[in-house]
Design a protein around this motif. Structure first.
Motif, PDB file in Angstrom:
ATOM      1  N   ALA A 107       0.839  -1.204   0.000  1.00 13.07           N
ATOM      2  CA  ALA A 107       0.000   0.000   0.000  1.00 13.07           C
ATOM      3  C   ALA A 107       0.872   1.252   0.000  1.00 13.07           C
ATOM      4  CB  ALA A 107      -0.928  -0.008   1.212  1.00 13.07           C
ATOM      5  N   LYS A 108       1.967   1.205   0.743  1.00 17.86           N
ATOM      6  CA  LYS A 108       2.884   2.354   0.766  1.00 17.86           C
ATOM      7  C   LYS A 108       3.446   2.612  -0.626  1.00 17.86           C
ATOM      8  CE  LYS A 108       6.906   4.232   3.079  1.00 17.86           C
ATOM      9  NZ  LYS A 108       7.903   4.070   4.119  1.00 17.86           N
ATOM     10  N   HIS A 109       3.761   1.553  -1.368  1.00 20.38           N
ATOM     11  CA  HIS A 109       4.279   1.718  -2.727  1.00 20.38           C
ATOM     12  C   HIS A 109       3.227   2.355  -3.648  1.00 20.38           C
ATOM     13  CE1 HIS A 109       7.701  -0.613  -1.413  1.00 20.38           C
ATOM     14  NE2 HIS A 109       8.300  -0.329  -2.556  1.00 20.38           N
ATOM     15  N   ALA A 110       1.947   2.162  -3.344  1.00 20.43           N
ATOM     16  CA  ALA A 110       0.892   2.789  -4.142  1.00 20.43           C
ATOM     17  C   ALA A 110       0.894   4.306  -3.971  1.00 20.43           C
ATOM     18  CB  ALA A 110      -0.472   2.211  -3.760  1.00 20.43           C
ATOM     19  N   THR A 111       1.525   4.795  -2.914  1.00 21.13           N
ATOM     20  CA  THR A 111       1.581   6.250  -2.688  1.00 21.13           C
ATOM     21  C   THR A 111       2.755   6.903  -3.402  1.00 21.13           C
ATOM     22  OG1 THR A 111       2.947   6.146  -0.664  1.00 21.13           O
ATOM     23  CG2 THR A 111       0.539   5.948  -0.396  1.00 21.13           C
ATOM     24  N   PHE A 112       3.663   6.090  -3.960  1.00 20.60           N
ATOM     25  CA  PHE A 112       4.814   6.642  -4.672  1.00 20.60           C
ATOM     26  C   PHE A 112       4.368   7.072  -6.065  1.00 20.60           C
ATOM     27  CE2 PHE A 112       7.566   3.427  -2.144  1.00 20.60           C
ATOM     28  CZ  PHE A 112       7.516   4.240  -1.020  1.00 20.60           C
ATOM     29  N   ARG A 171       3.075 -11.237  -3.758  1.00 25.99           N
ATOM     30  CA  ARG A 171       1.635 -11.517  -3.668  1.00 25.99           C
ATOM     31  C   ARG A 171       0.982 -10.569  -2.680  1.00 25.99           C
ATOM     32  NH1 ARG A 171      -1.413 -16.462  -0.622  1.00 25.99           N
ATOM     33  NH2 ARG A 171      -3.504 -15.771  -1.107  1.00 25.99           N
ATOM     34  N   TYR A 172       1.542 -10.482  -1.486  1.00 25.40           N
ATOM     35  CA  TYR A 172       0.941  -9.638  -0.455  1.00 25.40           C
ATOM     36  C   TYR A 172       1.172  -8.151  -0.722  1.00 25.40           C
ATOM     37  CZ  TYR A 172      -0.222 -13.918   1.878  1.00 25.40           C
ATOM     38  OH  TYR A 172      -0.775 -15.147   2.156  1.00 25.40           O
ATOM     39  N   MET A 173       2.311  -7.822  -1.294  1.00 22.18           N
ATOM     40  CA  MET A 173       2.539  -6.412  -1.632  1.00 22.18           C
ATOM     41  C   MET A 173       1.571  -5.960  -2.724  1.00 22.18           C
ATOM     42  SD  MET A 173       6.654  -5.880  -1.345  1.00 22.18           S
ATOM     43  CE  MET A 173       6.523  -4.122  -1.709  1.00 22.18           C
ATOM     44  N   ARG A 174       1.321  -6.810  -3.719  1.00 15.75           N
ATOM     45  CA  ARG A 174       0.341  -6.471  -4.756  1.00 15.75           C
ATOM     46  C   ARG A 174      -1.042  -6.283  -4.144  1.00 15.75           C
ATOM     47  NH1 ARG A 174       1.415  -7.967 -10.471  1.00 15.75           N
ATOM     48  NH2 ARG A 174       3.500  -8.823 -10.580  1.00 15.75           N
ATOM     49  N   GLN A 175      -1.391  -7.153  -3.203  1.00 18.94           N
ATOM     50  CA  GLN A 175      -2.695  -7.015  -2.550  1.00 18.94           C
ATOM     51  C   GLN A 175      -2.815  -5.648  -1.897  1.00 18.94           C
ATOM     52  OE1 GLN A 175      -3.496 -10.173   0.251  1.00 18.94           O
ATOM     53  NE2 GLN A 175      -3.557 -11.741  -1.340  1.00 18.94           N
ATOM     54  N   GLY A 176      -1.793  -5.262  -1.161  1.00 20.51           N
ATOM     55  CA  GLY A 176      -1.811  -3.953  -0.499  1.00 20.51           C
ATOM     56  C   GLY A 176      -1.873  -2.818  -1.493  1.00 20.51           C
ATOM     57  N   VAL A 214      -3.125  -2.855  -4.587  1.00 21.48           N
ATOM     58  CA  VAL A 214      -4.453  -2.817  -5.204  1.00 21.48           C
ATOM     59  C   VAL A 214      -5.503  -2.322  -4.212  1.00 21.48           C
ATOM     60  CG1 VAL A 214      -6.285  -4.289  -6.176  1.00 21.48           C
ATOM     61  CG2 VAL A 214      -3.914  -4.551  -6.941  1.00 21.48           C
ATOM     62  N   ILE A 215      -5.461  -2.807  -2.986  1.00 16.29           N
ATOM     63  CA  ILE A 215      -6.425  -2.375  -1.969  1.00 16.29           C
ATOM     64  C   ILE A 215      -6.339  -0.871  -1.765  1.00 16.29           C
ATOM     65  CG2 ILE A 215      -6.952  -2.454   0.510  1.00 16.29           C
ATOM     66  CD1 ILE A 215      -6.176  -5.488   0.361  1.00 16.29           C
ATOM     67  N   TYR A 216      -5.111  -0.352  -1.660  1.00 20.50           N
ATOM     68  CA  TYR A 216      -4.930   1.079  -1.459  1.00 20.50           C
ATOM     69  C   TYR A 216      -5.546   1.867  -2.620  1.00 20.50           C
ATOM     70  CZ  TYR A 216      -2.865   5.637  -0.689  1.00 20.50           C
ATOM     71  OH  TYR A 216      -2.694   6.977  -0.476  1.00 20.50           O
ATOM     72  N   LEU A 217      -5.246   1.443  -3.844  1.00 16.58           N
ATOM     73  CA  LEU A 217      -5.776   2.160  -5.004  1.00 16.58           C
ATOM     74  C   LEU A 217      -7.300   2.068  -5.063  1.00 16.58           C
ATOM     75  CD1 LEU A 217      -3.185   1.304  -7.798  1.00 16.58           C
ATOM     76  CD2 LEU A 217      -3.369   3.392  -6.422  1.00 16.58           C
ATOM     77  N   GLN A 218      -7.864   0.908  -4.731  1.00 12.40           N
ATOM     78  CA  GLN A 218      -9.320   0.753  -4.731  1.00 12.40           C
ATOM     79  C   GLN A 218      -9.950   1.636  -3.666  1.00 12.40           C
ATOM     80  OE1 GLN A 218      -9.661  -3.509  -4.258  1.00 12.40           O
ATOM     81  NE2 GLN A 218      -9.755  -3.857  -6.467  1.00 12.40           N
ATOM     82  N   ASP A 219      -9.347   1.656  -2.481  1.00 11.23           N
ATOM     83  CA  ASP A 219      -9.878   2.500  -1.402  1.00 11.23           C
ATOM     84  C   ASP A 219      -9.799   3.969  -1.762  1.00 11.23           C
ATOM     85  OD1 ASP A 219     -10.448   0.275   0.090  1.00 11.23           O
ATOM     86  OD2 ASP A 219      -8.818   0.560   1.544  1.00 11.23           O
ATOM     87  N   THR A 220      -8.699   4.376  -2.384  1.00 11.78           N
ATOM     88  CA  THR A 220      -8.534   5.766  -2.793  1.00 11.78           C
ATOM     89  C   THR A 220      -9.563   6.128  -3.849  1.00 11.78           C
ATOM     90  OG1 THR A 220      -6.166   5.636  -2.334  1.00 11.78           O
ATOM     91  CG2 THR A 220      -6.891   7.447  -3.721  1.00 11.78           C
ATOM     92  N   LYS A 221      -9.791   5.218  -4.812  1.00 16.26           N
ATOM     93  CA  LYS A 221     -10.764   5.465  -5.861  1.00 16.26           C
ATOM     94  C   LYS A 221     -12.166   5.557  -5.260  1.00 16.26           C
ATOM     95  CE  LYS A 221     -12.547   3.684 -10.188  1.00 16.26           C
ATOM     96  NZ  LYS A 221     -12.595   2.580 -11.117  1.00 16.26           N
ATOM     97  N   THR A 222     -12.480   4.659  -4.337  1.00 17.29           N
ATOM     98  CA  THR A 222     -13.777   4.673  -3.687  1.00 17.29           C
ATOM     99  C   THR A 222     -13.992   5.980  -2.920  1.00 17.29           C
ATOM    100  OG1 THR A 222     -13.771   2.269  -3.492  1.00 17.29           O
ATOM    101  CG2 THR A 222     -15.287   3.457  -2.051  1.00 17.29           C
ATOM    102  N   GLN A 223     -12.963   6.416  -2.211  1.00 19.76           N
ATOM    103  CA  GLN A 223     -13.075   7.681  -1.476  1.00 19.76           C
ATOM    104  C   GLN A 223     -13.275   8.845  -2.421  1.00 19.76           C
ATOM    105  OE1 GLN A 223      -9.587   7.987   1.006  1.00 19.76           O
ATOM    106  NE2 GLN A 223     -10.192   6.258   2.273  1.00 19.76           N
TER     107      GLN A 223
END
Length: 186
Positions: free
Chosen positions: A115-120, A164-169, A171-180
Motif C-alpha cells: 500500500a505504501k508503494h501505491a503512494t509513490f 503476492r501480499y505487496m500487490r494485494q496492499g 491494489v487495496i490502497y488504489l481501490q480505497d482511494t478510488k472509492t473515497q
C-alpha cells in the motif's frame, strides 16, 4: 544481467494462481543458507539490485531522482537512496527470519508495504514483476555458483510470496482511494 525477458519469467501470481503460503523445510534452508551471502555486503547487494531495476526501467530511477540534475552515481550514493536500500534489505531480513512461521503479521506488514508503494508517484503494479526478475538476476550474480536450480526455485517462491501480499496492499490502497474519490461530493 539486464533483467531481460529472455530469462525464464517468474511465475505471474495472477496468471497461475500458484499461491503457496507454506515453504518446505528444504526451501527455507535454501533461502536461509544463501541469505548470509546476499547480506554480507547488504548495501552493495541492495544498490546492485536497484541499479538492475534502473537499467531495465529508467522510469523507476526517475522516481528516486527528486533533483533531476544529480548524476546516477550521486543518486546511488545519496543518503536518502541508501536509506531506502537499507529499508529494503531490512524488510527482506524480517520476512526471512519469520519464514517458517508464515505469520499473519508478516503478511499484514507486506500488505502495508505494498500500500505504501501505491503512494509513490509513478509506481505501477507491473513494477512488482520487474522487481522480481531483477531480484533473481541480482541474487544469481551475488550468490554465484551456489545459485543452483533448487536455490533459484526457492528464491522465486519467496519472491512470489512477498509480491503476492505487496500487490494485494497496492491494489487495496488504489481501490480505497478510488472509492473515497467517488464518494466525495463536489
Amino acid at each position: 544481467m539486464g533483467c531481460d525477458n529472455s530469462k525464464r519469467d517468474i511465475v505471474e501470481e495472477d496468471e497461475e494462481h500458484c499461491y503457496a503460503d507454506e515453504f518446505s523445510e528444504h526451501q527455507i534452508d535454501s533461502i536461509k543458507s544463501t541469505w548470509p551471502i546476499l547480506s554480507r555486503d547488504r548495501q552493495k547487494t541492495g544498490v546492485d539490485f536497484f541499479r538492475n531495476i534502473f537499467n531495465a526501467e529508467p522510469v523507476v530511477k526517475a522516481m528516486f531522482k527528486k533533483d533531476r540534475t544529480i548524476s546516477d552515481d550521486q543518486l546511488l550514493n545519496s543518503s536518502e537512496f541508501l536509506k531506502h536500500v537499507d529499508n529494503f534489505m531490512s524488510a527482506l531480513d524480517n520476512v526471512i527470519d519469520l519464514l517458517e512461521y508464515n505469520t499473519v503479521e508478516t503478511q499484514h506488514s507486506l500488505i502495508v508495504l505494498g500500500a505504501k508503494h501505491a503512494t509513490f508517484h509513478g509506481f505501477k503494479e507491473e513494477f512488482f514483476t520487474l522487481y522480481s526478475k531483477c531480484m533473481i538476476d541480482t541474487w544469481e550474480s551475488v550468490i554465484g555458483e551456489e545459485f543452483i536450480e533448487e536455490v533459484k526455485e526457492s528464491w522465486e517462491m519467496f519472491i512470489m510470496y512477498i509480491t503476492r501480499y505487496m500487490r494485494q496492499g497496492f491494489v487495496i490502497y488504489l481501490q480505497d482511494t478510488k472509492t473515497q474519490d467517488e464518494t466525495i461530493v463536489y
